[in-house]
Design a protein around this motif. Structure first.
Motif, PDB file in Angstrom:
ATOM      1  N   GLN A 173       0.368  -1.338   7.160  1.00 13.49           N
ATOM      2  CA  GLN A 173      -0.703  -0.435   7.555  1.00 13.49           C
ATOM      3  C   GLN A 173      -1.582  -1.140   8.589  1.00 13.49           C
ATOM      4  O   GLN A 173      -1.831  -2.335   8.488  1.00 13.49           O
ATOM      5  CB  GLN A 173      -1.543   0.015   6.354  1.00 13.49           C
ATOM      6  CG  GLN A 173      -2.638  -0.918   5.915  1.00 13.49           C
ATOM      7  CD  GLN A 173      -2.131  -2.036   5.021  1.00 13.49           C
ATOM      8  OE1 GLN A 173      -0.945  -2.304   4.963  1.00 13.49           O
ATOM      9  NE2 GLN A 173      -3.046  -2.706   4.343  1.00 13.49           N
ATOM     10  N   ALA A 174      -1.992  -0.391   9.627  1.00 18.92           N
ATOM     11  CA  ALA A 174      -2.857  -0.966  10.658  1.00 18.92           C
ATOM     12  C   ALA A 174      -4.301  -0.876  10.210  1.00 18.92           C
ATOM     13  O   ALA A 174      -4.726   0.148   9.657  1.00 18.92           O
ATOM     14  CB  ALA A 174      -2.661  -0.221  11.978  1.00 18.92           C
ATOM     15  N   LEU A 175      -5.064  -1.921  10.468  1.00 21.84           N
ATOM     16  CA  LEU A 175      -6.467  -1.890  10.040  1.00 21.84           C
ATOM     17  C   LEU A 175      -7.280  -0.887  10.836  1.00 21.84           C
ATOM     18  O   LEU A 175      -8.382  -0.517  10.429  1.00 21.84           O
ATOM     19  CB  LEU A 175      -7.082  -3.282  10.141  1.00 21.84           C
ATOM     20  CG  LEU A 175      -6.521  -4.289   9.136  1.00 21.84           C
ATOM     21  CD1 LEU A 175      -7.356  -5.553   9.140  1.00 21.84           C
ATOM     22  CD2 LEU A 175      -6.474  -3.713   7.735  1.00 21.84           C
ATOM     23  N   HIS A 226       0.836  -1.209   0.000  1.00 21.42           N
ATOM     24  CA  HIS A 226       0.000   0.000   0.000  1.00 21.42           C
ATOM     25  C   HIS A 226       0.869   1.258   0.000  1.00 21.42           C
ATOM     26  O   HIS A 226       0.515   2.274  -0.568  1.00 21.42           O
ATOM     27  CB  HIS A 226      -0.915   0.018   1.223  1.00 21.42           C
ATOM     28  CG  HIS A 226      -1.967  -1.036   1.202  1.00 21.42           C
ATOM     29  ND1 HIS A 226      -3.281  -0.775   0.921  1.00 21.42           N
ATOM     30  CD2 HIS A 226      -1.891  -2.360   1.420  1.00 21.42           C
ATOM     31  CE1 HIS A 226      -3.982  -1.895   0.967  1.00 21.42           C
ATOM     32  NE2 HIS A 226      -3.158  -2.875   1.271  1.00 21.42           N
ATOM     33  N   HIS A 267      -1.695   4.820  12.607  1.00 16.36           N
ATOM     34  CA  HIS A 267      -2.276   3.717  11.849  1.00 16.36           C
ATOM     35  C   HIS A 267      -1.232   2.981  11.016  1.00 16.36           C
ATOM     36  O   HIS A 267      -1.522   2.463   9.938  1.00 16.36           O
ATOM     37  CB  HIS A 267      -3.417   4.238  10.972  1.00 16.36           C
ATOM     38  CG  HIS A 267      -4.527   4.851  11.768  1.00 16.36           C
ATOM     39  ND1 HIS A 267      -5.185   4.187  12.784  1.00 16.36           N
ATOM     40  CD2 HIS A 267      -5.083   6.088  11.725  1.00 16.36           C
ATOM     41  CE1 HIS A 267      -6.098   4.972  13.318  1.00 16.36           C
ATOM     42  NE2 HIS A 267      -6.064   6.140  12.706  1.00 16.36           N
ATOM     43  N   VAL A 268      -0.015   2.949  11.522  1.00 16.04           N
ATOM     44  CA  VAL A 268       1.037   2.093  10.952  1.00 16.04           C
ATOM     45  C   VAL A 268       1.481   1.148  12.063  1.00 16.04           C
ATOM     46  O   VAL A 268       1.526   1.524  13.236  1.00 16.04           O
ATOM     47  CB  VAL A 268       2.225   2.946  10.453  1.00 16.04           C
ATOM     48  CG1 VAL A 268       3.385   2.052  10.014  1.00 16.04           C
ATOM     49  CG2 VAL A 268       1.789   3.848   9.294  1.00 16.04           C
ATOM     50  N   GLY A 310      -6.745   2.024  10.795  1.00 12.96           N
ATOM     51  CA  GLY A 310      -6.848   3.192   9.918  1.00 12.96           C
ATOM     52  C   GLY A 310      -7.863   3.023   8.812  1.00 12.96           C
ATOM     53  O   GLY A 310      -8.012   3.898   7.965  1.00 12.96           O
ATOM     54  N   GLY A 311      -8.555   1.905   8.798  1.00 16.39           N
ATOM     55  CA  GLY A 311      -9.598   1.711   7.796  1.00 16.39           C
ATOM     56  C   GLY A 311      -9.095   0.907   6.610  1.00 16.39           C
ATOM     57  O   GLY A 311      -7.928   0.581   6.490  1.00 16.39           O
TER      58      GLY A 311
END
Lengths: 89, 376
Positions: A84-86, A9, A54-55, A88-89
């Motif tokens: 990427q952390a979920l 991403h 959100h990482v 953050g959507g």
């Protein structure tokens, strides 16, 4: 040397190939990456030098504990994943 | 007359051009698809475009184009300096362990404006959590305007619709580009007369129903949702405030509330006619507790007499079961004053070419629209 790779991403927005790096901690390892690619820093760390909200970073399969100073240890055989952390959507 | 509209949305920057046939508007390009574009600026001085992106995971970025959007380059974002803090309670002892501030960090670029013709490379940026930044090199670098940030009144500011306070409107006076007004949700209206060296709060006459009665008129605690300044009569400002519509005709020294405006005085956006300070447009909703169009009908209200009376404009806008909200940056007007564009929270985009008497629909299925700006 530890091996660090980044979520695909992120590749959409900034060049970030997987690479082997030296460093005793996550901070040292990432600083070594940023020394070659300064623009990448702002995508992973916020303007206070903390891991972005959100990482998430995994070292050898475990999410790091210290998201502010990034002091989690890294060994010469570590696998570091910047994802990427979920949250953050 | 502007034949191009830019819409910054939840999922990218859309370019909308008037069709070659001259009978409508077409989406002609999408940049940054999938990425929230929170603010957009076209610099009339050199034609540069600026798009502020707020990546969900990877933070805020500012991109600049010098060739009408064919190519974009990433430039710098405002960075709060070491030692800049937020969250200190204004009435607590600084040693109180419950009152320890946090480092300030950029949450969002909420306003972007040029410094005006007198300062060709100057840009202003309003941010959340409340810092005003200036760039002297077209966004290559930014510095915090510490003269405003260091005002003790800032500790009293608070978030309105956002967790933290933010600067969302910046008006550069066409008579003197060193005179700049900024509006803050929630922190009133602050004006500099000397290019940012000193500041004064200028919101006398506004009122806040969300505060106890004895503080309701405090200028520093007002929530102006959007501030615009008349280009041809710069002593005249309009504000869509959290608790109504306000107007100043004395260079912001005092503000008068316009009451009894149907169907409602609650809303976010305001536009002023480029050649007539008495003509302004608003997009009302029921009230702050019920942020939907009155009776499910989207309308635009327009005054042509300084607020003495208002027209309710409906032609071409949905009048049944419509739940579009137009936020503070979702309304723009072109340089003629005939064309206006409105972008909504549910992805509708409407354009009028006769000052709002009739509207045409560009789309009803865009992503949520954050900002609408006319282009060349």
């Amino acid at each position: 040397m530890a091996h660090v790779c980044f979520t695909p991403h992120l590749e959409k927005h900034v060049d970030c190939p997987a690479q082997d790096i030296d460093g005793a901690t996550v901070r040292e390892s990432l600083d070594a990456v940023f020394a070659k690619n300064a623009r990448l820093r702002g995508y992973i760390l916020d303007d206070r030098g903390r891991l972005r909200q959100h990482v998430v970073i995994f070292v050898d399969g475990k999410p790091i504990v210290d998201r502010e100073r990034l002091s989690d240890s890294v060994t010469a055989t570590s696998e570091i994943y910047v994802m990427q952390a979920l949250s953050g959507g | 007359m502007s034949n191009r509209i830019y819409a910054g949305t939840r999922k990218g920057l859309f370019t909308i051009d008037r069709s070659a046939a001259g009978n409508g508007w077409d989406i002609t390009n999408v940049d940054f698809l999938g990425v929230p574009v929170t603010m957009f600026l076209r610099d009339e001085r050199d034609g540069s475009l600026y798009a502020s992106l707020n990546h969900g995971h990877f933070g805020n970025k500012l991109h600049r184009s010098s060739d009408d959007g064919k190519n974009w380059e990433e430039c710098a974002v405002p960075v709060y300096p070491e030692g800049a803090e937020i969250g200190r309670h204004p009435f607590s002892d600084e040693n109180d362990p419950l009152n320890q501030p946090k480092p300030a960090s950029l949450s969002e670029i909420w306003a972007l404006e040029t410094g005006g013709p007198s300062h060709p490379d100057l840009l202003w940026a309003g941010t959340i959590p409340g810092g005003l930044f200036r760039s002297s090199d077209r966004g290559t670098s930014w510095e915090l305007v510490e003269s405003l940030w260091d005002r003790p009144e800032r500790l009293h500011w608070f978030g309105g619709g956002k967790d933290l306070p933010g600067i969302h409107s910046i008006c550069v006076d066409p008579r003197d580009n060193n005179r700049v007004a900024v509006a803050i949700s929630c922190g009133g209206i602050w004006i500099t007369e000397d290019g940012g060296e000193t500041w004064n709060c200028r919101a006398d006459g506004m009122r806040a129903e969300y505060l106890p009665p004895d503080t309701a008129n405090d200028p520093n605690l007002q929530d102006p949702h959007c501030l615009v300044q008349s280009p041809t009569n710069p002593d005249c400002y309009w504000v869509q405030h959290h608790n109504g519509i306000f107007r100043s005709t004395d260079n912001s020294a005092s503000w008068q509330e316009l009451q009894n405006v149907l169907p409602s005085t609650f809303g976010f956006a305001v536009a002023v006619h480029p050649h007539d300070a008495d003509t302004a447009w608003f997009v009302p909703a029921v009230n702050d507790e019920n942020r939907v169009p009155v009776d499910g009908a989207v309308v635009v209200t327009r005054t042509r007499d300084g607020g003495a009376s208002f027209d309710v404009l409906r032609e071409g806008l949905p009048q049944q079961h419509a739940y579009d909200i137009v936020f503070r940056h979702g309304l723009d007007i072109d340089e003629t004053g005939d064309r206006l564009a409105v972008g909504s929270s549910t992805g509708s985009l409407w354009v009028t070419e006769n000052g709002g008497d009739a509207w045409s629909t560009v789309s009803t299925h865009l992503p949520q629209v954050y900002c609408v700006r006319f282009g060349k």
